[in-house]
Enzyme design. Sequence first.
Site, PDB file in Angstrom:
ATOM      1  N   SER A   8       0.854  -1.198   0.000  1.00 43.88           N
ATOM      2  CA  SER A   8       0.000   0.000   0.000  1.00 43.88           C
ATOM      3  C   SER A   8       0.886   1.242   0.000  1.00 43.88           C
ATOM      4  O   SER A   8       1.670   1.454   0.933  1.00 43.88           O
ATOM      5  CB  SER A   8      -0.890   0.012   1.241  1.00 43.88           C
ATOM      6  OG  SER A   8      -1.404   1.321   1.423  1.00 43.88           O
ATOM      7  N   HIS A  33      -1.284  -1.277  -4.256  1.00 43.00           N
ATOM      8  CA  HIS A  33      -2.555  -0.927  -3.598  1.00 43.00           C
ATOM      9  C   HIS A  33      -2.598   0.577  -3.311  1.00 43.00           C
ATOM     10  O   HIS A  33      -1.662   1.142  -2.745  1.00 43.00           O
ATOM     11  CB  HIS A  33      -2.656  -1.721  -2.300  1.00 43.00           C
ATOM     12  CG  HIS A  33      -3.950  -1.598  -1.556  1.00 43.00           C
ATOM     13  ND1 HIS A  33      -5.070  -2.335  -1.877  1.00 43.00           N
ATOM     14  CD2 HIS A  33      -4.302  -0.836  -0.499  1.00 43.00           C
ATOM     15  CE1 HIS A  33      -6.052  -2.034  -1.042  1.00 43.00           C
ATOM     16  NE2 HIS A  33      -5.614  -1.113  -0.197  1.00 43.00           N
ATOM     17  N   ASP A  35      -4.897   3.633  -1.649  1.00 44.83           N
ATOM     18  CA  ASP A  35      -5.979   3.907  -0.708  1.00 44.83           C
ATOM     19  C   ASP A  35      -6.555   5.301  -0.900  1.00 44.83           C
ATOM     20  O   ASP A  35      -5.927   6.290  -0.534  1.00 44.83           O
ATOM     21  CB  ASP A  35      -5.462   3.763   0.726  1.00 44.83           C
ATOM     22  CG  ASP A  35      -5.190   2.321   1.087  1.00 44.83           C
ATOM     23  OD1 ASP A  35      -6.128   1.503   1.004  1.00 44.83           O
ATOM     24  OD2 ASP A  35      -4.035   2.000   1.437  1.00 44.83           O
ATOM     25  N   MET A  37      -9.224   7.935   0.261  1.00 42.46           N
ATOM     26  CA  MET A  37     -10.109   8.250   1.402  1.00 42.46           C
ATOM     27  C   MET A  37     -10.679   9.655   1.229  1.00 42.46           C
ATOM     28  O   MET A  37      -9.960  10.560   0.802  1.00 42.46           O
ATOM     29  CB  MET A  37      -9.306   8.202   2.705  1.00 42.46           C
ATOM     30  CG  MET A  37      -8.578   6.888   2.936  1.00 42.46           C
ATOM     31  SD  MET A  37      -7.783   6.860   4.543  1.00 42.46           S
ATOM     32  CE  MET A  37      -6.792   5.352   4.392  1.00 42.46           C
ATOM     33  N   HIS A  66      -8.519   1.003  -3.697  1.00 44.36           N
ATOM     34  CA  HIS A  66      -9.436   0.761  -2.576  1.00 44.36           C
ATOM     35  C   HIS A  66     -10.135   2.079  -2.267  1.00 44.36           C
ATOM     36  O   HIS A  66      -9.534   2.997  -1.725  1.00 44.36           O
ATOM     37  CB  HIS A  66      -8.590   0.269  -1.386  1.00 44.36           C
ATOM     38  CG  HIS A  66      -9.360   0.005  -0.134  1.00 44.36           C
ATOM     39  ND1 HIS A  66      -8.736  -0.242   1.076  1.00 44.36           N
ATOM     40  CD2 HIS A  66     -10.693  -0.068   0.103  1.00 44.36           C
ATOM     41  CE1 HIS A  66      -9.665  -0.443   2.013  1.00 44.36           C
ATOM     42  NE2 HIS A  66     -10.840  -0.336   1.455  1.00 44.36           N
ATOM     43  N   MET A  68     -12.321   4.193  -0.231  1.00 41.54           N
ATOM     44  CA  MET A  68     -12.968   4.392   1.070  1.00 41.54           C
ATOM     45  C   MET A  68     -13.687   5.727   1.007  1.00 41.54           C
ATOM     46  O   MET A  68     -13.292   6.711   1.626  1.00 41.54           O
ATOM     47  CB  MET A  68     -11.914   4.359   2.177  1.00 41.54           C
ATOM     48  CG  MET A  68     -11.412   2.955   2.468  1.00 41.54           C
ATOM     49  SD  MET A  68      -9.831   2.949   3.291  1.00 41.54           S
ATOM     50  CE  MET A  68      -8.750   3.105   1.866  1.00 41.54           C
ATOM     51  N   MET A 137     -11.550  -6.342   5.753  1.00 44.94           N
ATOM     52  CA  MET A 137     -10.695  -5.383   6.464  1.00 44.94           C
ATOM     53  C   MET A 137     -10.284  -5.987   7.811  1.00 44.94           C
ATOM     54  O   MET A 137     -11.126  -6.471   8.570  1.00 44.94           O
ATOM     55  CB  MET A 137     -11.435  -4.057   6.696  1.00 44.94           C
ATOM     56  CG  MET A 137     -11.661  -3.218   5.460  1.00 44.94           C
ATOM     57  SD  MET A 137     -10.159  -2.793   4.528  1.00 44.94           S
ATOM     58  CE  MET A 137      -9.200  -1.893   5.748  1.00 44.94           C
ATOM     59  N   ASP A 175      -6.530  -6.574   4.527  1.00 48.95           N
ATOM     60  CA  ASP A 175      -5.906  -5.243   4.511  1.00 48.95           C
ATOM     61  C   ASP A 175      -5.955  -4.632   5.908  1.00 48.95           C
ATOM     62  O   ASP A 175      -7.037  -4.464   6.470  1.00 48.95           O
ATOM     63  CB  ASP A 175      -6.698  -4.376   3.510  1.00 48.95           C
ATOM     64  CG  ASP A 175      -6.130  -2.977   3.339  1.00 48.95           C
ATOM     65  OD1 ASP A 175      -5.075  -2.668   3.912  1.00 48.95           O
ATOM     66  OD2 ASP A 175      -6.771  -2.195   2.602  1.00 48.95           O
ATOM     67  N   GLY A 177      -2.751  -3.931   9.127  1.00 50.85           N
ATOM     68  CA  GLY A 177      -1.962  -4.611  10.148  1.00 50.85           C
ATOM     69  C   GLY A 177      -1.346  -5.917   9.689  1.00 50.85           C
ATOM     70  O   GLY A 177      -0.989  -6.772  10.506  1.00 50.85           O
TER      71      GLY A 177
HETATM   72  C1  DX5 Z   1      -6.340   1.207   5.876  1.00 56.23           C
HETATM   73  C2  DX5 Z   1      -5.935   1.078   4.429  1.00 56.23           C
HETATM   74  C3  DX5 Z   1      -4.785   0.163   4.268  1.00 56.23           C
HETATM   75  C4  DX5 Z   1      -3.520   0.653   4.894  1.00 56.23           C
HETATM   76  C5  DX5 Z   1      -2.781  -0.542   5.379  1.00 56.23           C
HETATM   77  O1  DX5 Z   1      -7.378   2.093   5.993  1.00 56.23           O
HETATM   78  O2  DX5 Z   1      -6.990   0.549   3.657  1.00 56.23           O
HETATM   79  O3  DX5 Z   1      -4.565  -0.233   2.935  1.00 56.23           O
HETATM   80  O4  DX5 Z   1      -2.702   1.397   4.055  1.00 56.23           O
HETATM   81  O5  DX5 Z   1      -1.693  -0.125   6.095  1.00 56.23           O
HETATM   82  P1  DX5 Z   1      -0.910  -1.053   7.106  1.00 56.23           P
HETATM   83  O6  DX5 Z   1      -0.430  -2.242   6.368  1.00 56.23           O
HETATM   84  O7  DX5 Z   1       0.187  -0.160   7.580  1.00 56.23           O
HETATM   85  O8  DX5 Z   1      -1.878  -1.416   8.216  1.00 56.23           O
HETATM   86 ZN    ZN Z   2      -6.508  -0.384   1.627  1.00 52.12          ZN
END
Ligand code: DX5
Ligand code: ZN
Length: 221
Positions: A8, A33, A35, A37, A66, A68, A137, A175, A177
């Site tokens: 990501s 990936h 993200d 938002m 992704h 969000m 998630m 996705d 942690g």
């Molecule tokens: C969380 C995102 C993830 C995030 C993951 O809201 O959708 O894709 O970047 O990041 P890590 O791997 O650091 O938890």
């Molecule tokens: Zn993501």
Amino acid sequence: MSVRIAPSILSADFRRLGEDIALCEAGGADWIHVDVMDGHFVPNLTFGLKVIEAARAATTLPVDVHLMVERPEQYLEAYAKAGAQVLTIHAEAAPHLDRQLMHIKALGCRAGVALNPGTPLSAVEEVAHLVDLLLIMTVNPGYGGQSFIPYTVDKVERARFLLDQAGSEAVLQVDGGIGRATIHDCWRAGADCFVAGNAVFGAADPRGEIGALRALCAEAA
Ligand code: DX5
Ligand code: ZN
């Protein structure tokens, strides 16, 4: 079942985004990936079309977007045009899931649905045969670098069962942690695509980390 590692770029160094993406590609990453938002669906704002275009130009790997965002239907066409090959929307933000999945497919992208940790798997049950990707998630979306939520592993296992029952060959993505301590459990539960931000870009050797994560999927329990 093939393993996909999808770094990501949320955790990349934006002063050198192209180089960080090249590093992932050199390390054997399968997807990139991205993200997106909107500050409404999740309590954080990241980036939009320009960054998708930049990622597209920096790699030949599939760009996995992704979304969000609220009302994702407003953006599907633009994101597909900007170079997304995978477009994942949240079930919580898409009451007309069937319509949106068909729309994404018509745009020539893989159609993905994501579920927050608190959303039951039943939210996708009726469209399981339509999805090209199901994203479970493993943190509450909004930020990189959060701690993995252990109870989500059970949902991954049930998601694998649901897809198998539907005769679906969809990618089962996790996705949030994901790192050395958590990837194996998710893989054993049936996930085959692993998004990792902090684990890759926070590693001393991001390039090597991708291979290290992949190797943990193959290892016996
Ligand atoms: C969380 C995102 C993830 C995030 C993951 O809201 O959708 O894709 O970047 O990041 P890590 O791997 O650091 O938890
Ligand atoms: Zn993501």
